[in-house]
Design a protein around this motif. Sequence first.
Motif, PDB file in Angstrom:
ATOM      1  N   ARG A 165       0.838  -1.216   0.000  1.00  0.00           N
ATOM      2  CA  ARG A 165       0.000   0.000   0.000  1.00  0.00           C
ATOM      3  C   ARG A 165       0.862   1.252   0.000  1.00  0.00           C
ATOM      4  O   ARG A 165       0.590   2.213  -0.737  1.00  0.00           O
ATOM      5  N   ILE A 166       1.911   1.265   0.797  1.00  0.00           N
ATOM      6  CA  ILE A 166       2.795   2.428   0.839  1.00  0.00           C
ATOM      7  C   ILE A 166       3.486   2.605  -0.505  1.00  0.00           C
ATOM      8  O   ILE A 166       3.583   3.726  -1.036  1.00  0.00           O
ATOM      9  N   GLY A 167       3.944   1.495  -1.089  1.00  0.00           N
ATOM     10  CA  GLY A 167       4.604   1.576  -2.385  1.00  0.00           C
ATOM     11  C   GLY A 167       3.682   2.135  -3.456  1.00  0.00           C
ATOM     12  O   GLY A 167       4.072   3.033  -4.210  1.00  0.00           O
ATOM     13  N   LYS A 168       2.446   1.645  -3.516  1.00  0.00           N
ATOM     14  CA  LYS A 168       1.501   2.126  -4.518  1.00  0.00           C
ATOM     15  C   LYS A 168       1.211   3.618  -4.340  1.00  0.00           C
ATOM     16  O   LYS A 168       1.008   4.348  -5.313  1.00  0.00           O
ATOM     17  N   SER A 169       1.223   4.086  -3.084  1.00  0.00           N
ATOM     18  CA  SER A 169       0.953   5.506  -2.833  1.00  0.00           C
ATOM     19  C   SER A 169       2.090   6.397  -3.318  1.00  0.00           C
ATOM     20  O   SER A 169       1.888   7.614  -3.509  1.00  0.00           O
ATOM     21  N   LEU A 170       3.266   5.821  -3.527  1.00  0.00           N
ATOM     22  CA  LEU A 170       4.423   6.594  -3.976  1.00  0.00           C
ATOM     23  C   LEU A 170       4.693   6.426  -5.463  1.00  0.00           C
ATOM     24  O   LEU A 170       5.645   7.011  -5.997  1.00  0.00           O
ATOM     25  N   ALA A 171       3.864   5.666  -6.147  1.00  0.00           N
ATOM     26  CA  ALA A 171       4.084   5.379  -7.565  1.00  0.00           C
ATOM     27  C   ALA A 171       4.134   6.672  -8.390  1.00  0.00           C
ATOM     28  O   ALA A 171       3.345   7.596  -8.178  1.00  0.00           O
ATOM     29  N   GLY A 172       5.076   6.723  -9.304  1.00  0.00           N
ATOM     30  CA  GLY A 172       5.197   7.850 -10.230  1.00  0.00           C
ATOM     31  C   GLY A 172       5.858   9.098  -9.665  1.00  0.00           C
ATOM     32  O   GLY A 172       5.968  10.105 -10.369  1.00  0.00           O
ATOM     33  N   GLN A 173       6.339   9.048  -8.411  1.00  0.00           N
ATOM     34  CA  GLN A 173       6.874  10.254  -7.785  1.00  0.00           C
ATOM     35  C   GLN A 173       8.402  10.334  -7.801  1.00  0.00           C
ATOM     36  O   GLN A 173       8.958  11.412  -7.550  1.00  0.00           O
ATOM     37  N   TYR A 174       9.091   9.208  -8.103  1.00  0.00           N
ATOM     38  CA  TYR A 174      10.542   9.206  -7.964  1.00  0.00           C
ATOM     39  C   TYR A 174      11.216   8.558  -9.168  1.00  0.00           C
ATOM     40  O   TYR A 174      10.666   7.668  -9.810  1.00  0.00           O
ATOM     41  N   ASP A 175      12.452   9.027  -9.447  1.00  0.00           N
ATOM     42  CA  ASP A 175      13.257   8.481 -10.527  1.00  0.00           C
ATOM     43  C   ASP A 175      14.196   7.385 -10.030  1.00  0.00           C
ATOM     44  O   ASP A 175      14.593   6.511 -10.793  1.00  0.00           O
ATOM     45  N   GLN A 176      14.564   7.463  -8.752  1.00  0.00           N
ATOM     46  CA  GLN A 176      15.498   6.501  -8.187  1.00  0.00           C
ATOM     47  C   GLN A 176      15.189   6.284  -6.713  1.00  0.00           C
ATOM     48  O   GLN A 176      14.770   7.218  -6.020  1.00  0.00           O
ATOM     49  N   ALA A 177      15.394   5.064  -6.269  1.00  0.00           N
ATOM     50  CA  ALA A 177      15.348   4.744  -4.840  1.00  0.00           C
ATOM     51  C   ALA A 177      16.723   4.224  -4.443  1.00  0.00           C
ATOM     52  O   ALA A 177      17.338   3.451  -5.183  1.00  0.00           O
ATOM     53  N   ILE A 178      17.219   4.662  -3.287  1.00  0.00           N
ATOM     54  CA  ILE A 178      18.486   4.163  -2.743  1.00  0.00           C
ATOM     55  C   ILE A 178      18.189   3.572  -1.375  1.00  0.00           C
ATOM     56  O   ILE A 178      17.641   4.251  -0.500  1.00  0.00           O
ATOM     57  N   LEU A 179      18.565   2.310  -1.202  1.00  0.00           N
ATOM     58  CA  LEU A 179      18.249   1.582   0.020  1.00  0.00           C
ATOM     59  C   LEU A 179      19.489   1.496   0.906  1.00  0.00           C
ATOM     60  O   LEU A 179      20.522   0.981   0.482  1.00  0.00           O
ATOM     61  N   LEU A 180      19.387   1.986   2.127  1.00  0.00           N
ATOM     62  CA  LEU A 180      20.502   1.879   3.060  1.00  0.00           C
ATOM     63  C   LEU A 180      20.476   0.582   3.858  1.00  0.00           C
ATOM     64  O   LEU A 180      21.528   0.000   4.102  1.00  0.00           O
ATOM     65  N   PRO A 181      19.325   0.081   4.310  1.00  0.00           N
ATOM     66  CA  PRO A 181      19.318  -1.259   4.925  1.00  0.00           C
ATOM     67  C   PRO A 181      19.593  -2.327   3.865  1.00  0.00           C
ATOM     68  O   PRO A 181      19.298  -2.143   2.680  1.00  0.00           O
ATOM     69  N   ASN A 182      20.145  -3.442   4.304  1.00  0.00           N
ATOM     70  CA  ASN A 182      20.466  -4.537   3.380  1.00  0.00           C
ATOM     71  C   ASN A 182      19.416  -5.642   3.372  1.00  0.00           C
ATOM     72  O   ASN A 182      19.636  -6.697   2.782  1.00  0.00           O
TER      73      ASN A 182
END
Length: 349
Positions: free
Chosen positions: A71-88
């Motif tokens: 649900r959180i992911g779908k709410s952010l759809a179309g808003q970003y060009d890149q995601a950077i993940l710090l946790p592994n």
Amino acid sequence: MRILIIGPSWVGDMVMAQTLFQSLKQQHPDCVIDVLAPEWSRPILERMPEVRQALSFPLGHGALELATRRRIGKSLAGQYDQAILLPNSLKSALVPYFAGIPKRTGWRGEMRYLLLNDVRKLDKARYPLMIERFMALAYAPGTELPKPYPRPALQIEAASREAALAKFGLELDRPVLALCPGAEFGEAKRWPAEHYAEVAEAMIRQGWQVWLFGSKNDHPVGEQIRDRLIPGLREESCNLAGETSLAEAIDLMSCASAVVSNDSGLMHVAAALNRPLVAVYGSTSPGFTPPLADQVEVVRTGIECSPCFDRTCRFGHYNCLRLLEPAKVIAALHSLGGSDLIATVAEVD
């Protein structure tokens, strides 16, 4: 360029993550950086000028709750060009995947190959420092990290600090020694209360006042430290552990003329506020997550079994901390200029 950062779950790691944000801004001055992280981290992120907004992540550390992440992911759809993940972790890759963010960058870990499309293989020898591992994700694989490295630098608003001082009835008529005797990691990071009390007594006798910082769990050890001070000295100390919000703790710590801290999140906060700092290490090592500030003295015993990186002492003696005498910390404070008895607000700023 719009970038979503999946933030870490520890205070110190979040402070050090600012080096990634700074690296991104150096390359892309007009980029927009938002950070998805636990709500507790908002006061830290709000004091980082590189971050546009902190997005509250409602799930606790370790919780999967796939439907919520979707649900959180779908709410952010179309808003970003890149995601950077710090946790592994695999879990940390789910929100960017469900959001359909075109470029999803992170270190290889927990079988998340299908969720990331810019997977990096970590060379620990090349990047021994945590900040290097964060910063490297801002660059193409194999890029030499430019030096000097950026340092975390939290910005404090004068009005916010004055409000915190007024709320707790604190004055800056004496230089402030901030003590941070807690460590969420475990007992093997906590210098004994009686040692902290000796440092507090010595500095109060030299004309200082002492403020104790930490979480609600650290309030009892703060009281143990104060109880060891005789009447007349005890009144020059204030136990703020568990009484302040994180935002208030950050603002009040910015008033300190010097800080003594275990290897903890607040140690990194003090460094990011560029306070003169004595960092006490026991079971851990400054070789991975050192405090990054202009004036730092690291004190440790360096006995044979240290660092072990255990939460509790496997031998039960905690000698790496117990044998570290208060005189060594007091000497470190003096080497930082801690013997000066006058500290004006202007000097604190």
